[in-house]
Design an enzyme around this catalytic site. Sequence first.
Site, PDB file in Angstrom:
ATOM      1  N   LEU A 165      -3.319  -8.468   0.077  1.00 56.27           N
ATOM      2  CA  LEU A 165      -1.863  -8.535  -0.094  1.00 56.27           C
ATOM      3  C   LEU A 165      -1.127  -8.288   1.221  1.00 56.27           C
ATOM      4  O   LEU A 165       0.016  -8.688   1.377  1.00 56.27           O
ATOM      5  CB  LEU A 165      -1.405  -7.519  -1.155  1.00 56.27           C
ATOM      6  CG  LEU A 165      -1.892  -7.803  -2.581  1.00 56.27           C
ATOM      7  CD1 LEU A 165      -1.479  -6.679  -3.516  1.00 56.27           C
ATOM      8  CD2 LEU A 165      -1.359  -9.146  -3.091  1.00 56.27           C
ATOM      9  N   HIS A 186      -9.495   0.000   3.628  1.00 58.64           N
ATOM     10  CA  HIS A 186      -8.084   0.213   4.008  1.00 58.64           C
ATOM     11  C   HIS A 186      -7.836   1.688   4.368  1.00 58.64           C
ATOM     12  O   HIS A 186      -7.002   1.996   5.223  1.00 58.64           O
ATOM     13  CB  HIS A 186      -7.152  -0.158   2.854  1.00 58.64           C
ATOM     14  CG  HIS A 186      -6.742  -1.599   2.823  1.00 58.64           C
ATOM     15  ND1 HIS A 186      -6.030  -2.190   3.839  1.00 58.64           N
ATOM     16  CD2 HIS A 186      -6.899  -2.564   1.876  1.00 58.64           C
ATOM     17  CE1 HIS A 186      -5.788  -3.467   3.526  1.00 58.64           C
ATOM     18  NE2 HIS A 186      -6.311  -3.721   2.342  1.00 58.64           N
TER      19      HIS A 186
HETATM   20 NI    NI Z   1      -6.247  -5.517   1.300  1.00 57.73          NI
END
Ligand code: NI
Length: 164
Positions: A89, A134
């Site tokens: 995203l 992340h």
């Molecule tokens: Ni991602």
Amino acid sequence: MALRNILTEEDPTLRKVSRPVTKFDDRLHELLDDMAETLEDARGVGLAAPQVGILRRVVVVDVGEEILELINPEIISESGEQTGLEGCLSVPGKYGIVTRPNVVKVRAQDRFGAWYEAEGEELIARAFCHELEHLDGHLYVDKVERFLTQEELEELANEAEDEA
Ligand code: NI
């Protein structure tokens, strides 16, 4: 609940290491609720707190029947291999080919601090790996084997339209 703004690739926040969660309070619950709403709105599979600008070890993953909340998650075992499509995203409009383990087991805390384990296969295993990275400031673009071409992206969009 509120939608949070999703940071994109060039934002330096995405490259930082997130800190562990120590307080399982209303503020954390609000973050989790907002992240779930933001994930659904963006039609993603997973979202990590640094993507909404919060450097804490918090991840949500849509496992189909529910949105799994993973606090301070770690991978405890992995097996097999899958090579396939991956997007993020925070990297809109791009998809790439990434090799990941096919089965991944994680250990994490729930919103009240209780530890639990969850096992994911295929797409969910991929999401566990992607989202946990992340938390250490890594993006899939660092390890992508190749990005899809414009032509391949258009084909993918057409297929999605056929399914809808
Ligand atoms: Ni991602």
